[in-house]
Design a protein around this motif. Structure first.
Motif: not given
Length: 130
Positions: A21-22, A25-30
């Motif tokens: 995710c990092r 560039h994706v949020s973990r919630q997403g």
């Protein structure tokens, strides 16, 4: 999202989720929301099936644009299908790839004849003043 799901075996490998995710560039919630909604059916699937049925009725129906498709759906009124608006019909047609974009008719198809001459001055008009 699909890449992260494949690499983490649909979220089973918890330690790798943060890394991927990092990196992407994706949020973990997403990502967790993606996993929750992944197996959910598309809400416009009955409408898409009704459209495909209309197209299969006749060979000439493949030229239906959004107006004619909307009118055909309103005329048939298929069961368990909510036809919300013409714009919704257009979006679903775009999503399933059946939208019809007619070719533009060329404007001015008459070509100027380069060999044509102006007519002769038979009246011998003289527009010069002294």
């Amino acid at each position: 999202m699909k890449f992260i799901a494949l690499k983490t075996k649909d979220g089973e490998l918890k330690g790798d989720i943060f890394f991927y995710c990092r990196t992407l560039h994706v949020s973990r919630q997403g990502f967790c929301q993606y996993l929750a909604n992944k197996d959910r059916p598309w809400k416009y699937q009955p409408l898409a099936d009704a459209m495909m049925e209309i197209l299969e009725e006749d060979d000439c129906n493949d030229t239906y644009g959004r107006n004619r498709m909307y009118q055909a759906l309103m005329l048939k009124q298929p069961e368990n299908v909510d036809i919300l608006s013409e714009r919704t019909v257009y979006r679903v047609m775009e999503d399933i790839g059946i939208s019809h974009h007619p070719r533009r008719k060329p404007n001015g198809i008459t070509k100027a004849d380069r060999q044509a001459r102006k007519s002769e001055d038979l009246l011998k008009r003289n527009f010069k003043s002294e």
